[in-house]
Design an enzyme around this catalytic site. Sequence first.
Site, PDB file in Angstrom:
ATOM      1  N   LEU A   1      -9.552 -38.704 -52.895  1.00  0.00           N
ATOM      2  CA  LEU A   1     -10.848 -38.936 -52.200  1.00  0.00           C
ATOM      3  C   LEU A   1     -10.799 -37.878 -51.125  1.00  0.00           C
ATOM      4  O   LEU A   1     -11.635 -37.700 -50.302  1.00  0.00           O
ATOM      5  CB  LEU A   1     -11.580 -40.220 -52.209  1.00  0.00           C
ATOM      6  CG  LEU A   1     -11.391 -41.207 -53.537  1.00  0.00           C
ATOM      7  CD1 LEU A   1     -12.095 -42.689 -53.105  1.00  0.00           C
ATOM      8  CD2 LEU A   1     -11.819 -40.474 -54.640  1.00  0.00           C
TER       9      LEU A   1
ATOM     10  N   THR B   1     -17.565 -32.455 -56.895  1.00  0.00           N
ATOM     11  CA  THR B   1     -18.824 -32.574 -56.780  1.00  0.00           C
ATOM     12  C   THR B   1     -20.065 -31.602 -57.025  1.00  0.00           C
ATOM     13  O   THR B   1     -19.694 -30.488 -57.505  1.00  0.00           O
ATOM     14  CB  THR B   1     -18.524 -32.268 -54.907  1.00  0.00           C
ATOM     15  OG1 THR B   1     -19.947 -31.898 -54.210  1.00  0.00           O
ATOM     16  CG2 THR B   1     -17.826 -30.919 -54.828  1.00  0.00           C
TER      17      THR B   1
ATOM     18  N   GLU C   1     -21.855 -29.957 -54.924  1.00  0.00           N
ATOM     19  CA  GLU C   1     -21.823 -28.674 -54.451  1.00  0.00           C
ATOM     20  C   GLU C   1     -21.009 -27.329 -55.236  1.00  0.00           C
ATOM     21  O   GLU C   1     -21.224 -26.375 -54.744  1.00  0.00           O
ATOM     22  CB  GLU C   1     -21.008 -28.960 -53.146  1.00  0.00           C
ATOM     23  CG  GLU C   1     -21.830 -29.849 -52.089  1.00  0.00           C
ATOM     24  CD  GLU C   1     -23.099 -29.112 -51.556  1.00  0.00           C
ATOM     25  OE1 GLU C   1     -23.184 -27.935 -51.302  1.00  0.00           O
ATOM     26  OE2 GLU C   1     -24.308 -29.323 -51.845  1.00  0.00           O
TER      27      GLU C   1
ATOM     28  N   TYR D   1     -16.765 -25.613 -48.397  1.00  0.00           N
ATOM     29  CA  TYR D   1     -16.511 -26.981 -49.134  1.00  0.00           C
ATOM     30  C   TYR D   1     -16.694 -26.788 -50.650  1.00  0.00           C
ATOM     31  O   TYR D   1     -15.802 -27.093 -51.333  1.00  0.00           O
ATOM     32  CB  TYR D   1     -17.532 -27.955 -48.488  1.00  0.00           C
ATOM     33  CG  TYR D   1     -17.404 -29.071 -49.105  1.00  0.00           C
ATOM     34  CD1 TYR D   1     -16.395 -29.824 -48.947  1.00  0.00           C
ATOM     35  CD2 TYR D   1     -18.626 -29.578 -50.264  1.00  0.00           C
ATOM     36  CE1 TYR D   1     -16.400 -31.341 -49.841  1.00  0.00           C
ATOM     37  CE2 TYR D   1     -18.412 -30.557 -50.920  1.00  0.00           C
ATOM     38  CZ  TYR D   1     -17.652 -31.521 -50.854  1.00  0.00           C
ATOM     39  OH  TYR D   1     -17.461 -32.823 -51.376  1.00  0.00           O
TER      40      TYR D   1
ATOM     41  N   LYS E   1     -13.598 -27.027 -53.558  1.00  0.00           N
ATOM     42  CA  LYS E   1     -13.749 -28.071 -54.452  1.00  0.00           C
ATOM     43  C   LYS E   1     -13.654 -27.698 -55.891  1.00  0.00           C
ATOM     44  O   LYS E   1     -13.144 -28.081 -56.857  1.00  0.00           O
ATOM     45  CB  LYS E   1     -15.141 -28.719 -54.345  1.00  0.00           C
ATOM     46  CG  LYS E   1     -14.918 -30.111 -53.302  1.00  0.00           C
ATOM     47  CD  LYS E   1     -13.957 -31.110 -53.529  1.00  0.00           C
ATOM     48  CE  LYS E   1     -13.966 -32.004 -52.402  1.00  0.00           C
ATOM     49  NZ  LYS E   1     -13.216 -33.136 -52.756  1.00  0.00           N
TER      50      LYS E   1
HETATM   51  O1  F7E Z   1     -27.139 -32.946 -46.737  1.00  0.00           O
HETATM   52  C1  F7E Z   1     -30.197 -31.244 -45.694  1.00  0.00           C
HETATM   53  C2  F7E Z   1     -28.938 -30.346 -45.846  1.00  0.00           C
HETATM   54  O2  F7E Z   1     -25.037 -33.197 -45.294  1.00  0.00           O
HETATM   55  C3  F7E Z   1     -28.181 -33.016 -47.791  1.00  0.00           C
HETATM   56  C4  F7E Z   1     -21.534 -34.310 -49.010  1.00  0.00           C
HETATM   57  O3  F7E Z   1     -20.924 -35.861 -49.422  1.00  0.00           O
HETATM   58  O4  F7E Z   1     -23.440 -34.547 -50.991  1.00  0.00           O
HETATM   59  C5  F7E Z   1     -22.938 -34.253 -49.374  1.00  0.00           C
HETATM   60  O5  F7E Z   1     -23.231 -32.755 -49.430  1.00  0.00           O
HETATM   61  C6  F7E Z   1     -29.238 -31.859 -47.353  1.00  0.00           C
HETATM   62  C7  F7E Z   1     -28.787 -30.527 -47.305  1.00  0.00           C
HETATM   63  O6  F7E Z   1     -25.125 -33.582 -48.015  1.00  0.00           O
HETATM   64  C8  F7E Z   1     -30.113 -32.161 -42.050  1.00  0.00           C
HETATM   65  O7  F7E Z   1     -29.223 -29.055 -45.411  1.00  0.00           O
HETATM   66  C9  F7E Z   1     -31.634 -31.546 -43.753  1.00  0.00           C
HETATM   67  O8  F7E Z   1     -29.522 -29.509 -48.154  1.00  0.00           O
HETATM   68  O9  F7E Z   1     -26.372 -35.198 -46.636  1.00  0.00           O
HETATM   69  P1  F7E Z   1     -25.894 -33.869 -46.512  1.00  0.00           P
HETATM   70  P2  F7E Z   1     -24.567 -32.435 -48.863  1.00  0.00           P
HETATM   71  O10 F7E Z   1     -24.330 -31.353 -47.969  1.00  0.00           O
HETATM   72  O11 F7E Z   1     -25.511 -32.417 -49.984  1.00  0.00           O
HETATM   73  C10 F7E Z   1     -22.126 -33.756 -51.867  1.00  0.00           C
HETATM   74  C11 F7E Z   1     -22.262 -34.284 -53.228  1.00  0.00           C
HETATM   75  C12 F7E Z   1     -20.826 -33.507 -51.294  1.00  0.00           C
HETATM   76  O12 F7E Z   1     -19.993 -33.536 -52.129  1.00  0.00           O
HETATM   77  C13 F7E Z   1     -20.567 -33.357 -49.824  1.00  0.00           C
HETATM   78  O13 F7E Z   1     -19.244 -34.113 -49.596  1.00  0.00           O
HETATM   79  O14 F7E Z   1     -29.903 -32.251 -46.289  1.00  0.00           O
HETATM   80  N1  F7E Z   1     -30.451 -31.607 -44.214  1.00  0.00           N
HETATM   81  N2  F7E Z   1     -31.402 -31.759 -42.212  1.00  0.00           N
HETATM   82  C14 F7E Z   1     -29.582 -31.967 -43.206  1.00  0.00           C
HETATM   83  N3  F7E Z   1     -28.210 -32.313 -43.699  1.00  0.00           N
HETATM   84  C15 F7E Z   1     -27.501 -32.906 -42.696  1.00  0.00           C
HETATM   85  N4  F7E Z   1     -26.373 -33.401 -42.670  1.00  0.00           N
HETATM   86  N5  F7E Z   1     -28.367 -33.078 -41.280  1.00  0.00           N
HETATM   87  C16 F7E Z   1     -29.496 -32.803 -41.225  1.00  0.00           C
HETATM   88  O15 F7E Z   1     -29.964 -33.169 -40.021  1.00  0.00           O
END
Ligand code: F7E
Length: 336
Positions: A84, A129, A131, A153, A157
């Site tokens: 993990l 993932t 992603e 990322y 993966k």
């Molecule tokens: O973003 C949008 C951002 O950082 C989700 C990881 O666990 O899940 C995760 O990846 C969405 C994106 O997760 C903010 O642009 C808007 O579209 O919570 P996140 P992620 O990128 O989906 C996958 C399955 C993994 O494998 C990864 O390791 O939300 N978003 N505003 C934002 N995201 C963040 N972080 N912060 C913001 O302010």
Amino acid sequence: MSQRKALITGITGQDGSYLLELLLAKGYQVHGVVRRVALEDPEHRMSRILPHLNEVQLHSASLESYPSLHNVLARVQPDECYHLGAQSFVSYSFDDEFSTFNANINGTHYLLAALKEVAPRCRFYFAGTSEMFGLADEVPQNERTRFHPRSSYGISKVCGFDLTRNYREAYGIHASSGVLFNHESPRRGFEFVTRKITSGIARILAGQATELRLGNLEARRDWGHAREYVEAMWLMLQQPEPNDYVIATGESHSVREFVEVAFDHVGLDWNAYVRESPELYRPAEVNSLLGDASRARATLGWRPKTTFEQLVGEMLEADCRALGVAAPGISSAHHR
Ligand code: F7E
């Protein structure tokens, strides 16, 4: 049967901590790979597993060092290995592609190569993932959907996924990948959007913040509960044959919807607090993900249980409790 041994990389993270608890409850002897710095600062770096520190055997090693992983595997001789550990924050992977590749690609390769040498009968789980789908060309995404990653990322993966499959096909290792869609919990890191929102609301209620700055509110994700997703990991390694499985709820929501449901729970109008900041947009966004977990349902008997509203409520309650704030509306909303 003798006690089964499991080795977890990334044991201090959200998923690692839930998996540790699941495996302990199943009677496993659990070993964890941690960085030396974590051992030196358990209060901060091992906060999620503090209650179990006397039930787990921790080994200092690094995903950047083949010999360190080789040594741990040779010493522990695990029956199951759950990989993990990774640089898992997509945003950060745009800031530093190189360290993301080093940890995620080489780390996976080192682990598989060492496993093949010293513990070839050990069953292996790779944390794939959603992603990897990125700019997906079909909805919903399943195990046959083409990969089109949109970040280093995601690329790293895909490489780990291919390595895992190739060790299965070339060397007969019982190696499986879970293609997990977003999974959250009160243990989620603060940098991910769900926890940023729920902890941000708690800070607003506590008078510690007046606004919440977010990036792209229109992005859609398939959000499930991490505690349930680690059960799927374990189930994969109990199958006679290794395989790859999508793990998802089959329901997607936008970041905006998450915000709305969360602010509603505490009776606040989100428009008064949330600022959308273009500087938080990603250079390449994954706009929409939705998973089809039919294979996991049919083969593993796995299905998600927590609803989106329950997930938001549980995370909010935990963050409010941590700051000692009473949130109007939370308990009635949650127990409805
Ligand atoms: O973003 C949008 C951002 O950082 C989700 C990881 O666990 O899940 C995760 O990846 C969405 C994106 O997760 C903010 O642009 C808007 O579209 O919570 P996140 P992620 O990128 O989906 C996958 C399955 C993994 O494998 C990864 O390791 O939300 N978003 N505003 C934002 N995201 C963040 N972080 N912060 C913001 O302010």
